[in-house]
Design a protein around this motif. Sequence first.
Motif, PDB file in Angstrom:
ATOM      1  N   PHE A 305      54.541   2.995 -61.962  1.00 13.58           N
ATOM      2  CA  PHE A 305      54.852   2.112 -63.089  1.00 13.58           C
ATOM      3  C   PHE A 305      53.574   1.569 -63.719  1.00 13.58           C
ATOM      4  O   PHE A 305      53.452   1.512 -64.948  1.00 13.58           O
ATOM      5  N   LEU A 306      52.617   1.175 -62.899  1.00 12.54           N
ATOM      6  CA  LEU A 306      51.364   0.616 -63.407  1.00 12.54           C
ATOM      7  C   LEU A 306      50.606   1.638 -64.246  1.00 12.54           C
ATOM      8  O   LEU A 306      50.132   1.329 -65.348  1.00 12.54           O
ATOM      9  N   ILE A 307      50.502   2.867 -63.755  1.00  8.93           N
ATOM     10  CA  ILE A 307      49.796   3.913 -64.495  1.00  8.93           C
ATOM     11  C   ILE A 307      50.510   4.228 -65.804  1.00  8.93           C
ATOM     12  O   ILE A 307      49.881   4.501 -66.831  1.00  8.93           O
ATOM     13  N   SER A 308      51.831   4.170 -65.781  1.00 13.09           N
ATOM     14  CA  SER A 308      52.594   4.416 -67.009  1.00 13.09           C
ATOM     15  C   SER A 308      52.310   3.351 -68.058  1.00 13.09           C
ATOM     16  O   SER A 308      52.167   3.652 -69.252  1.00 13.09           O
ATOM     17  N   VAL A 309      52.212   2.096 -67.625  1.00 11.01           N
ATOM     18  CA  VAL A 309      51.898   1.001 -68.557  1.00 11.01           C
ATOM     19  C   VAL A 309      50.481   1.166 -69.104  1.00 11.01           C
ATOM     20  O   VAL A 309      50.226   0.936 -70.297  1.00 11.01           O
ATOM     21  N   ILE A 310      49.549   1.581 -68.251  1.00  8.55           N
ATOM     22  CA  ILE A 310      48.165   1.832 -68.701  1.00  8.55           C
ATOM     23  C   ILE A 310      48.153   2.944 -69.746  1.00  8.55           C
ATOM     24  O   ILE A 310      47.432   2.876 -70.752  1.00  8.55           O
ATOM     25  N   SER A 311      48.965   3.983 -69.534  1.00  6.74           N
ATOM     26  CA  SER A 311      49.051   5.091 -70.491  1.00  6.74           C
ATOM     27  C   SER A 311      49.526   4.597 -71.854  1.00  6.74           C
ATOM     28  O   SER A 311      48.974   4.979 -72.897  1.00  6.74           O
ATOM     29  N   MET A 312      50.541   3.723 -71.860  1.00  8.01           N
ATOM     30  CA  MET A 312      51.027   3.152 -73.121  1.00  8.01           C
ATOM     31  C   MET A 312      49.943   2.312 -73.786  1.00  8.01           C
ATOM     32  O   MET A 312      49.767   2.356 -75.012  1.00  8.01           O
ATOM     33  N   THR A 313      49.205   1.548 -72.983  1.00  4.78           N
ATOM     34  CA  THR A 313      48.162   0.665 -73.519  1.00  4.78           C
ATOM     35  C   THR A 313      47.055   1.474 -74.185  1.00  4.78           C
ATOM     36  O   THR A 313      46.620   1.161 -75.305  1.00  4.78           O
ATOM     37  N   VAL A 314      46.591   2.525 -73.515  1.00  2.40           N
ATOM     38  CA  VAL A 314      45.536   3.379 -74.081  1.00  2.40           C
ATOM     39  C   VAL A 314      46.036   4.062 -75.354  1.00  2.40           C
ATOM     40  O   VAL A 314      45.308   4.160 -76.352  1.00  2.40           O
ATOM     41  N   GLY A 315      47.290   4.535 -75.325  1.00  2.00           N
ATOM     42  CA  GLY A 315      47.845   5.210 -76.488  1.00  2.00           C
ATOM     43  C   GLY A 315      47.890   4.324 -77.715  1.00  2.00           C
ATOM     44  O   GLY A 315      47.455   4.716 -78.810  1.00  2.00           O
ATOM     45  N   ILE A 316      48.398   3.098 -77.577  1.00  2.00           N
ATOM     46  CA  ILE A 316      48.450   2.165 -78.708  1.00  2.00           C
ATOM     47  C   ILE A 316      47.042   1.734 -79.104  1.00  2.00           C
ATOM     48  O   ILE A 316      46.755   1.495 -80.291  1.00  2.00           O
ATOM     49  N   GLY A 317      46.125   1.652 -78.129  1.00  2.00           N
ATOM     50  CA  GLY A 317      44.742   1.300 -78.428  1.00  2.00           C
ATOM     51  C   GLY A 317      44.070   2.301 -79.357  1.00  2.00           C
ATOM     52  O   GLY A 317      43.256   1.925 -80.214  1.00  2.00           O
ATOM     53  N   LEU A 318      44.422   3.586 -79.201  1.00  2.00           N
ATOM     54  CA  LEU A 318      43.860   4.609 -80.087  1.00  2.00           C
ATOM     55  C   LEU A 318      44.332   4.396 -81.522  1.00  2.00           C
ATOM     56  O   LEU A 318      43.566   4.600 -82.472  1.00  2.00           O
ATOM     57  N   PHE A 319      45.573   3.996 -81.697  1.00  2.00           N
ATOM     58  CA  PHE A 319      46.089   3.697 -83.033  1.00  2.00           C
ATOM     59  C   PHE A 319      45.371   2.482 -83.622  1.00  2.00           C
ATOM     60  O   PHE A 319      45.089   2.435 -84.822  1.00  2.00           O
ATOM     61  N   ALA A 320      45.087   1.487 -82.776  1.00  2.00           N
ATOM     62  CA  ALA A 320      44.529   0.223 -83.254  1.00  2.00           C
ATOM     63  C   ALA A 320      43.053   0.321 -83.618  1.00  2.00           C
ATOM     64  O   ALA A 320      42.612  -0.261 -84.623  1.00  2.00           O
ATOM     65  N   PHE A 321      42.260   1.075 -82.811  1.00  2.00           N
ATOM     66  CA  PHE A 321      40.804   1.020 -82.961  1.00  2.00           C
ATOM     67  C   PHE A 321      40.140   2.347 -83.307  1.00  2.00           C
ATOM     68  O   PHE A 321      38.991   2.356 -83.743  1.00  2.00           O
ATOM     69  N   PHE A 322      40.812   3.468 -83.116  1.00  2.00           N
ATOM     70  CA  PHE A 322      40.188   4.770 -83.379  1.00  2.00           C
ATOM     71  C   PHE A 322      41.113   5.667 -84.211  1.00  2.00           C
ATOM     72  O   PHE A 322      41.490   6.767 -83.785  1.00  2.00           O
ATOM     73  N   PRO A 323      41.516   5.205 -85.387  1.00  2.00           N
ATOM     74  CA  PRO A 323      42.458   5.985 -86.199  1.00  2.00           C
ATOM     75  C   PRO A 323      41.841   7.256 -86.771  1.00  2.00           C
ATOM     76  O   PRO A 323      40.891   7.208 -87.559  1.00  2.00           O
ATOM     77  N   ALA A 324      42.333   8.384 -86.330  1.00  2.00           N
ATOM     78  CA  ALA A 324      41.955   9.697 -86.851  1.00  2.00           C
ATOM     79  C   ALA A 324      43.129  10.626 -86.560  1.00  2.00           C
ATOM     80  O   ALA A 324      44.011  10.288 -85.756  1.00  2.00           O
ATOM     81  N   GLY A 325      43.155  11.772 -87.185  1.00  3.56           N
ATOM     82  CA  GLY A 325      44.282  12.674 -87.007  1.00  3.56           C
ATOM     83  C   GLY A 325      44.546  13.015 -85.558  1.00  3.56           C
ATOM     84  O   GLY A 325      45.664  12.851 -85.045  1.00  3.56           O
ATOM     85  N   TRP A 326      43.506  13.450 -84.839  1.00  6.39           N
ATOM     86  CA  TRP A 326      43.690  13.890 -83.450  1.00  6.39           C
ATOM     87  C   TRP A 326      43.917  12.715 -82.505  1.00  6.39           C
ATOM     88  O   TRP A 326      44.643  12.840 -81.511  1.00  6.39           O
ATOM     89  N   THR A 327      43.321  11.559 -82.802  1.00  4.74           N
ATOM     90  CA  THR A 327      43.520  10.394 -81.928  1.00  4.74           C
ATOM     91  C   THR A 327      44.942   9.849 -82.043  1.00  4.74           C
ATOM     92  O   THR A 327      45.508   9.346 -81.068  1.00  4.74           O
ATOM     93  N   LEU A 328      45.528   9.937 -83.255  1.00  5.10           N
ATOM     94  CA  LEU A 328      46.909   9.503 -83.405  1.00  5.10           C
ATOM     95  C   LEU A 328      47.847  10.391 -82.598  1.00  5.10           C
ATOM     96  O   LEU A 328      48.791   9.905 -81.961  1.00  5.10           O
ATOM     97  N   CYS A 329      47.583  11.697 -82.609  1.00  4.64           N
ATOM     98  CA  CYS A 329      48.409  12.633 -81.830  1.00  4.64           C
ATOM     99  C   CYS A 329      48.255  12.351 -80.333  1.00  4.64           C
ATOM    100  O   CYS A 329      49.250  12.329 -79.590  1.00  4.64           O
TER     101      CYS A 329
END
Length: 431
Positions: A305-329
């Motif tokens: 469960f903890l690793i899954s939450v970390i995965s969600m956090t990193v994923g949304i972080g890419l949208f927030a701070f590193f917006p690019a075509g491949w980072t959004l995917c």
Amino acid sequence: MIKTGRTPITVMTFCAIMSISLVVNLPGLAITPMLGTLHKVFPETTQIEDQLLTVLPNLLIIPFVILSGKLSLAKHKIRIVVGALLLFCASAIAYLFANSMPQLIVISCLIGCGAGLLIPFSTGLIADTFCGQYRLKEMGIQSGISNTAVMVATFAVGWLCHGDWHLPFSVYLVGLIPLMLCFWLKGLPHNVLYSTEAPDESCDENQKCPSTESVLPPKADMKSSVATPKSKNGIYIGRILALIGVYFFITFATISISYYCPYLVEKEEWSESLTGTVTAIYFLFILIPGYVLSWFVKYLKKNCFLISVISMTVGIGLFAFFPAGWTLCLGAALAGLGYGICQPILYDKASLAVASENKATFALALVLSANYVAVVLSPFIIDSLRSLLHGTRVTGFAFILCFVFLVLFTVFTWIKRNSFAFSVDYETSNK
């Protein structure tokens, strides 16, 4: 015969149970790609009417999910399932004859009511029929089927939009499949069909199925034996509230991809096709874990469960701070993967947060309603907080806000990793 940990069931009965999952996530979401087409067909309609077509079904699902959970305590379950499927299929057929936006909105409300009645049974019948490792595995498959149905229906709607505008609504006719298979639900054990509390005497002796053992790790289980949680009307209130809170939050934090990715793509002046690609990746990675959930639990073990939450956090972080075509995917894949692992685990836990086995479907109904509340309220909460905190662009604010919340939630998950809501007993789940 299919092993359940209790009385085995036939393959057709198993298919009948799983087929219900084909329709539960379709209302509202399935026809989103054709909203532009409808606006051309009915140019006089307002933006509010367009939004009602997708929002109202999800809004009406919430009370009908609770109602269905209550009905499951006293009524014959097959009758409820058949009645809900008849309402769903009748609404699907009515779509093909509608000729105005108000008619479409009314039909969408009816199909949302039918789906709301079905949703608790899509997981409740699994919770009542299976136990232990079998239940966790089938909960994963159920989640995978429901999310696969949404993804396939979305693509089908996009393809059918090129013909008559009525054709995309034909995706709802998939409800005929579980309706035709309902006959085989009679093969379920008597105590499952009639919500009796009598235990199934043919339980597999090699499979442990107590109410808390299949989810809690040894340390947490030892604690629970010392201090038994308080229950009311056969439900452990504290555990249910914890699961509702967790499910609401992870849905709220990740659904921002569906709501705000189009605005991010527009702001950056990227190709509009990128929005569809990112959304498709998000839903694809939600459904993948469902089919191989046991594998993730086996290798991630107690930190699943903890690793899954970390995965969600990193994923949304890419949208927030590193917006690019491949980072959004990549961000959509990570967020979807984390959410896809957590979702069926929460379903399994909900079926265990009861003192009386016949209350499992009602408990699941309460937890499932959190998902639809989050889907409806997410944009309103984010917009309200943006106004309160004097945020600038809604897109950037939405992803940054969700990222900050997820960071705090990750810390909270680590602190509470041995509690009922966040623990996973990988040893029992992978025997």
